[in-house]
Design an enzyme around this catalytic site. Structure first.
Site, mmCIF file in Angstrom:
data_model
loop_
_atom_site.group_PDB
_atom_site.id
_atom_site.type_symbol
_atom_site.label_atom_id
_atom_site.label_comp_id
_atom_site.label_asym_id
_atom_site.label_seq_id
_atom_site.Cartn_x
_atom_site.Cartn_y
_atom_site.Cartn_z
ATOM 1 N N ASP A 6 -15.613 -2.696 -3.949
ATOM 2 C CA ASP A 6 -16.328 -3.402 -3.706
ATOM 3 C C ASP A 6 -17.579 -4.494 -3.287
ATOM 4 O O ASP A 6 -18.597 -3.485 -3.644
ATOM 5 C CB ASP A 6 -15.456 -3.955 -2.171
ATOM 6 N N SER A 7 -17.621 -5.529 -3.322
ATOM 7 C CA SER A 7 -19.149 -6.304 -4.125
ATOM 8 C C SER A 7 -19.295 -6.216 -1.888
ATOM 9 O O SER A 7 -20.555 -6.595 -1.295
ATOM 10 C CB SER A 7 -18.857 -7.629 -4.210
ATOM 11 N N ARG A 34 0.828 -1.271 0.069
ATOM 12 C CA ARG A 34 -0.303 0.077 0.044
ATOM 13 C C ARG A 34 0.811 1.216 -0.158
ATOM 14 O O ARG A 34 0.781 2.264 -0.924
ATOM 15 C CB ARG A 34 -1.176 0.187 1.214
ATOM 16 N N CYS A 87 -2.843 -13.809 -4.890
ATOM 17 C CA CYS A 87 -3.001 -13.974 -3.495
ATOM 18 C C CYS A 87 -3.321 -15.852 -3.653
ATOM 19 O O CYS A 87 -3.111 -16.499 -2.521
ATOM 20 C CB CYS A 87 -3.661 -13.538 -2.004
ATOM 21 N N ASP A 146 -7.094 -6.205 -6.598
ATOM 22 C CA ASP A 146 -6.331 -7.045 -5.562
ATOM 23 C C ASP A 146 -7.046 -8.162 -4.697
ATOM 24 O O ASP A 146 -8.057 -7.823 -3.904
ATOM 25 C CB ASP A 146 -5.643 -5.925 -4.507
ATOM 26 N N PHE A 180 -11.214 -4.315 -5.811
ATOM 27 C CA PHE A 180 -11.196 -5.065 -4.986
ATOM 28 C C PHE A 180 -10.671 -4.342 -3.316
ATOM 29 O O PHE A 180 -10.000 -5.058 -3.086
ATOM 30 C CB PHE A 180 -10.325 -5.970 -5.030
HETATM 31 N N1 SAH Z 1 -7.532 -4.378 -1.494
HETATM 32 C C1 SAH Z 1 -7.720 -4.953 -0.063
HETATM 33 C C2 SAH Z 1 -7.762 -6.161 -0.414
HETATM 34 C C3 SAH Z 1 -9.065 -6.574 -1.401
HETATM 35 S S1 SAH Z 1 -9.451 -8.444 -0.210
HETATM 36 C C4 SAH Z 1 -7.206 -3.626 1.092
HETATM 37 O O1 SAH Z 1 -5.859 -3.757 1.105
HETATM 38 O O2 SAH Z 1 -7.289 -3.872 1.879
HETATM 39 C C5 SAH Z 1 -10.573 -9.048 -1.349
HETATM 40 C C6 SAH Z 1 -12.093 -8.234 -1.913
HETATM 41 O O3 SAH Z 1 -12.414 -8.327 -2.896
HETATM 42 C C7 SAH Z 1 -12.736 -8.496 -0.812
HETATM 43 O O4 SAH Z 1 -13.025 -7.350 0.300
HETATM 44 C C8 SAH Z 1 -13.937 -8.600 -0.918
HETATM 45 O O5 SAH Z 1 -15.126 -8.389 -0.254
HETATM 46 C C9 SAH Z 1 -13.819 -8.338 -2.869
HETATM 47 N N2 SAH Z 1 -14.467 -9.122 -3.980
HETATM 48 C C10 SAH Z 1 -14.595 -10.745 -3.921
HETATM 49 N N3 SAH Z 1 -15.204 -10.587 -5.409
HETATM 50 C C11 SAH Z 1 -15.700 -9.705 -5.103
HETATM 51 C C12 SAH Z 1 -16.836 -9.365 -7.020
HETATM 52 N N4 SAH Z 1 -16.696 -9.961 -7.795
HETATM 53 N N5 SAH Z 1 -16.747 -7.742 -6.927
HETATM 54 C C13 SAH Z 1 -16.044 -7.499 -6.493
HETATM 55 N N6 SAH Z 1 -15.625 -7.581 -5.128
HETATM 56 C C14 SAH Z 1 -15.151 -8.590 -4.648
#
Ligand code: SAH
Length: 395
Positions: free
Chosen positions: A249-250, A211, A339, A299, A227
């Protein structure tokens, strides 16, 4: 102690100190070992190889703990492993900027199945093996001795517990219940962490370094954080002076917490919006609207839970990255992550190269992201390496 005999020809990984023995590699068990019991592993000539946790339900029948026959696995053994893991993180937590990190990372810290995350004065643990479940009273005691936390919360809702015949739990182990939002600091930025209802144990502290690195490119830039969860990349980019950030984010709870985090840090809310949507749909929508960004973060969650899922996952990563690349201004930056432990860096680079071809773009890899030092990788256990990312300059 019960003896477990390894099949002839299966010694190599054990001698190389890989901590897993699969059930198919076992010749016989001399007696009845309970799930989670510590057993002695011998070769077929009855020579000692290692001590480990036994579980008859798991594909990983033994999780090895110690290769020296003279070292007994007693309370002190567990206490020593806990204290050495914690002492190797002290410098992360004492620079005044950060009071959250992973204190214990399972096999990589010689404690198979135990994850402990520190959120300021609160601890969240995940217990993923029956052996570690048995050791928990001593682990909790040592965590209290060393850290005196306000609460220790068991957030073991991982599906992998089922492989060991363990139920999912979500309970307070010690102290008083943590507040709905525990306030922590990471690289000088404040976050509210919802330990009990958030994803994983509440926060993705594995992106701490990444980050900060990404944010160093964000001044004056228009950023799309896909995400975003509770806004790790978003907050860092706003902090370093991004001209605009859109977060996607979803999860409604993640977005709600992200807005709260923007307020907590007094960051400019007028330079930001968050969208609750599926990222792939949102990327298509943004393309239709003719939007462009200078920096895009991708991510996603783990697309490949195992090696067998790798082909399908590669396609999903490729499609996602192609969509991302198409939304960048010329020379813009794509920070893309995986990941999935099953996908190594070389394969990930190949996938990004395919995405570039499909998008009709040229890509330079200008930086490679990794998991941070509180998620160490043990030389004999490459499975512990899972987070990788590429900072791509896209033309
Ligand atoms: N970048 C974040 C961590 C991401 S974890 C950080 O720095 O903290 C992955 C994320 O993807 C989760 O918050 C989950 O809610 C989201 N997610 C999973 N599938 C998704 C989709 N199809 N569309 C949008 N968000 C999604």
């Amino acid at each position: 102690m019960i003896d477990v005999i390894l099949k002839k020809g299966k010694e190599k990984a054990v001698l190389q100190r890989h901590p897993w023995v699969f059930s198919g590699a076992l010749e016989k068990i001399k007696g009845k070992a309970e799930n989670g019991e510590i057993v002695r592993l011998l070769n077929n000539k009855n020579e000692f190889l290692a001590y480990g946790f036994y579980n008859h339900q798991s594909r990983v029948a033994l999780r090895l703990l110690e290769w020296d026959e003279n070292i007994l696995i007693n309370d002190n053994w567990f206490r020593n492993k806990v204290s050495s893991a914690i002492s190797s993180r002290v410098h992360i937590l004492t620079n005044g900027e950060t009071d959250t990190c992973r204190l214990i990372f399972s096999e990589s810290d010689y404690l198979p199945g135990l994850i402990v995350d520190k959120y300021a004065d609160h601890l969240a643990v995940q217990v993923l093996t029956s052996g570690m479940q048995n050791a928990m009273p001593i682990i909790i005691d040592e965590l209290k001795n060393l850290l005196n936390p306000l609460s220790i919360f068991d957030k073991s809702d991982a599906a992998s517990r089922a492989h060991e015949g363990l139920e999912t739990t979500n309970i307070l182990l010690d102290g008083t219940p943590p507040p709905q939002l525990v306030i922590v600091k990471e690289n000088g930025i404040t976050y509210g962490i919802n330990i009990t209802e958030g994803q994983k144990s509440g926060f993705y502290c594995d992106q701490r370094d990444n980050r900060k690195i990404l944010a160093s490119y964000a001044k004056g830039k228009k950023v799309l954080d896909c995400f975003c969860y509770t806004g790790g990349f978003t907050l860092n980019c706003l902090q370093t002076g991004a001209s605009w950030v859109t977060s996607v984010d979803s999860s409604a709870l993640a977005i709600e917490t992200l807005y709260e985090n923007i307020r907590l840090n007094k960051l400019p809310a007028n330079l930001h919006n968050a969208v609750k949507a599926d990222v792939n749909n949102q990327l298509r929508q943004l393309k239709e609207n003719g939007e462009k960004f200078d920096i895009i973060v991708l991510d996603p969650p783990k697309y490949a839970p195992s090696r067998s899922a790798l082909t399908r996952a590669s396609r999903a990563y490729k499609d996602l990255n192609r969509l991302g690349m198409q939304l960048l201004t010329p020379g813009g930056l794509l920070a893309t992550f995986s990941c999935s432990g099953a996908m190594d860096m070389e394969t990930f680079k190949q996938v990004i190269a395919w995405a570039a071809l499909d998008a009709g773009k040229q890509v330079q890899f200008i930086y490679q992201f990794h998991q941070p030092e509180d998620h160490p990788v043990r030389a004999s256990f490459h499975e512990g390496e899972y987070l990788k990312g590429l900072l791509c300059k896209v033309w």
